[in-house]
Scaffold this motif. Structure first.
Motif, short mmCIF file in Angstrom:
data_model
loop_
_atom_site.label_atom_id
_atom_site.label_comp_id
_atom_site.label_asym_id
_atom_site.label_seq_id
_atom_site.Cartn_x
_atom_site.Cartn_y
_atom_site.Cartn_z
N THR A 24 -12.79 40.40 28.52
CA THR A 24 -12.38 40.78 27.16
C THR A 24 -12.89 39.78 26.14
OG1 THR A 24 -10.40 41.86 28.03
CG2 THR A 24 -10.41 41.32 25.69
N ARG A 25 -12.89 38.49 26.52
CA ARG A 25 -13.38 37.45 25.60
C ARG A 25 -14.90 37.40 25.54
NH1 ARG A 25 -9.95 33.88 28.37
NH2 ARG A 25 -11.76 32.64 28.96
N HIS A 26 -15.56 37.92 26.57
CA HIS A 26 -17.03 37.84 26.63
C HIS A 26 -17.63 39.23 26.85
CE1 HIS A 26 -16.92 33.42 26.83
NE2 HIS A 26 -15.88 33.58 27.62
N PRO A 27 -17.47 40.13 25.89
CA PRO A 27 -18.01 41.49 26.06
C PRO A 27 -19.53 41.55 26.04
CG PRO A 27 -17.21 41.19 23.82
CD PRO A 27 -16.80 39.96 24.59
N ASP A 28 -20.15 40.41 25.72
CA ASP A 28 -21.62 40.34 25.68
C ASP A 28 -22.21 39.82 26.99
OD1 ASP A 28 -20.46 37.85 25.29
OD2 ASP A 28 -22.06 37.12 23.98
N ALA A 29 -21.38 39.72 28.03
CA ALA A 29 -21.88 39.22 29.32
C ALA A 29 -22.98 40.13 29.86
CB ALA A 29 -20.73 39.13 30.33
N ASP A 30 -23.94 39.54 30.55
CA ASP A 30 -25.06 40.30 31.12
C ASP A 30 -24.75 40.86 32.49
OD1 ASP A 30 -27.46 39.80 29.17
OD2 ASP A 30 -26.51 37.84 29.42
N LEU A 31 -23.81 40.23 33.23
CA LEU A 31 -23.50 40.67 34.58
C LEU A 31 -22.18 40.07 35.03
CD1 LEU A 31 -24.45 42.06 37.27
CD2 LEU A 31 -25.52 39.87 37.88
N ILE A 32 -21.40 40.86 35.77
CA ILE A 32 -20.18 40.37 36.41
C ILE A 32 -20.41 40.37 37.91
CG2 ILE A 32 -17.71 40.76 36.78
CD1 ILE A 32 -17.78 42.46 34.17
N LEU A 33 -20.16 39.25 38.56
CA LEU A 33 -20.19 39.17 40.02
C LEU A 33 -18.74 39.20 40.48
CD1 LEU A 33 -22.88 36.37 40.43
CD2 LEU A 33 -23.20 38.82 40.65
N LEU A 34 -18.36 40.25 41.18
CA LEU A 34 -16.95 40.50 41.48
C LEU A 34 -16.67 40.53 42.98
CD1 LEU A 34 -14.09 41.42 40.42
CD2 LEU A 34 -14.92 43.76 40.77
N ASP A 35 -15.77 39.65 43.41
CA ASP A 35 -15.28 39.69 44.78
C ASP A 35 -14.21 40.79 44.87
OD1 ASP A 35 -14.48 39.17 47.36
OD2 ASP A 35 -13.41 37.32 46.87
N LEU A 36 -14.32 41.67 45.86
CA LEU A 36 -13.33 42.74 46.00
C LEU A 36 -11.95 42.20 46.36
CD1 LEU A 36 -15.23 45.56 47.95
CD2 LEU A 36 -14.64 45.51 45.52
N ARG A 37 -11.92 41.07 47.06
CA ARG A 37 -10.65 40.52 47.53
C ARG A 37 -10.21 39.37 46.64
NH1 ARG A 37 -9.19 41.96 52.58
NH2 ARG A 37 -10.67 43.07 53.88
N MET A 38 -9.46 39.71 45.61
CA MET A 38 -8.95 38.68 44.71
C MET A 38 -7.49 38.93 44.41
SD MET A 38 -11.43 37.25 41.79
CE MET A 38 -11.39 38.74 40.82
N PRO A 39 -6.71 37.88 44.18
CA PRO A 39 -5.31 38.08 43.79
C PRO A 39 -5.22 39.00 42.57
CG PRO A 39 -5.71 35.77 44.28
CD PRO A 39 -7.05 36.45 44.29
N GLY A 40 -4.35 40.01 42.66
CA GLY A 40 -4.18 40.93 41.55
C GLY A 40 -5.04 42.17 41.64
N ALA A 41 -5.96 42.22 42.59
CA ALA A 41 -6.81 43.39 42.76
C ALA A 41 -6.31 44.17 43.98
CB ALA A 41 -8.26 42.99 42.97
N HIS A 42 -6.23 45.47 43.82
CA HIS A 42 -5.81 46.34 44.92
C HIS A 42 -7.05 47.08 45.40
CE1 HIS A 42 -3.28 48.98 47.32
NE2 HIS A 42 -3.86 50.03 46.77
N GLY A 43 -7.70 46.53 46.42
CA GLY A 43 -8.91 47.15 46.94
C GLY A 43 -9.98 47.28 45.87
N PHE A 44 -10.43 48.50 45.64
CA PHE A 44 -11.50 48.76 44.68
C PHE A 44 -11.00 48.87 43.25
CE2 PHE A 44 -13.24 50.37 48.69
CZ PHE A 44 -14.52 49.85 48.68
N SER A 45 -9.70 48.66 43.01
CA SER A 45 -9.15 48.88 41.67
C SER A 45 -9.78 47.95 40.64
CB SER A 45 -7.63 48.70 41.67
OG SER A 45 -7.27 47.36 41.93
N GLY A 46 -10.08 46.71 41.04
CA GLY A 46 -10.68 45.78 40.09
C GLY A 46 -12.04 46.25 39.61
N LEU A 47 -12.85 46.72 40.53
CA LEU A 47 -14.17 47.25 40.19
C LEU A 47 -14.04 48.44 39.24
CD1 LEU A 47 -17.24 47.72 40.50
CD2 LEU A 47 -16.73 48.93 42.65
N ILE A 48 -13.16 49.37 39.58
CA ILE A 48 -13.00 50.57 38.75
C ILE A 48 -12.46 50.20 37.38
CG2 ILE A 48 -11.75 52.75 38.54
CD1 ILE A 48 -11.80 52.93 41.59
#
Length: 220
Positions: A47-71
């Motif tokens: 939210t603070r960096h909407p100009d980011a070029d790419l997000i590298l996302l681990d599926l297994r992170m606290p607060g993420a329920h499976g693929f919910s973070g990606l979606i």
């Protein structure tokens, strides 16, 4: 380049964040790299960096329920590509990552050079997988895409409520944990049911189970 690129590294393991940062430096030595170690922190950073070029996302992170973070990221910031980083390399995990909007899938077992090459390809607009996973790039699943769109329509607070429903919590408990009224939670539940096209809390929980990466395995 006229401007420095910006990358967001979302992973709860400091050593792997460091490895990803090293790979990113191979691609863009002067890039700005912002780190996050929970899903909540990732949403805040994005939210603070909407100009980011790419997000590298681990599926297994606290607060993420499976693929919910990606979606959730794809729904809120559709213009920022997301590369999934995962230790789960099963074909169904790779395929579903793509169905849910990932621009690439980078196994945690990959070498730093391979990761750097994948990042470069994704920045060039490609959908990237390691060569040995190329067969996973078959036709997408239309039902998965529809479900992803429904999940992406949930607000961040509705995501939290849905996750708490999957944990078996009652409205009263959820309201207490989120410091809101029980009436507010009831309104969220009603909205969740409508958006997911289901008619009961049980059906919503069953639908949410589709998001699990490995349903039979207990998350750390």
């Amino acid at each position: 380049m006229a401007f420095a690129q910006k990358f967001i590294v979302a992973d709860d393991h400091p050593l792997f964040r460091a490895a990803l940062t090293q790979s990113l430096r191979q691609v863009a030595a002067n890039a700005e790299i912002v780190e996050a170690d929970t899903m909540e922190a990732t949403i805040e950073v994005v939210t603070r960096h909407p100009d980011a070029d790419l997000i590298l996302l681990d599926l297994r992170m606290p607060g993420a329920h499976g693929f919910s973070g990606l979606i959730q990221l794809r729904g809120q910031m559709p213009d920022i590509p997301v590369a999934v980083i995962s230790g789960s390399e099963e074909p169904q995990v790779v395929r579903r990552s793509l169905d849910y909007g990932a621009s690439g899938f980078i196994p945690k077992s990959a070498s730093l050079d391979t990761i750097a090459g994948g990042i470069s390809a994704i920045l060039d607009g490609e959908i990237w997988l390691p060569a040995e996973m190329a067969d996973y790039l078959g036709d997408g699943d239309e039902e998965e895409a529809k479900f992803a769109a429904a999940i992406a329509s949930l607000t961040p607070q509705q995501f939290r409520v849905l996750n708490m429903l999957t944990e078996g919590l009652l409205n009263k408990q959820i309201a207490y944990d989120l410091n809101v009224s029980e009436a507010t939670i009831k309104a969220h539940v009603t909205a969740i049911l409508r958006k997911l096209g289901v008619h009961s809390r049980t059906q919503a929980v069953i639908a949410a189970q589709k998001l699990e990466v490995e349903p039979s395995r207990v998350e750390n």
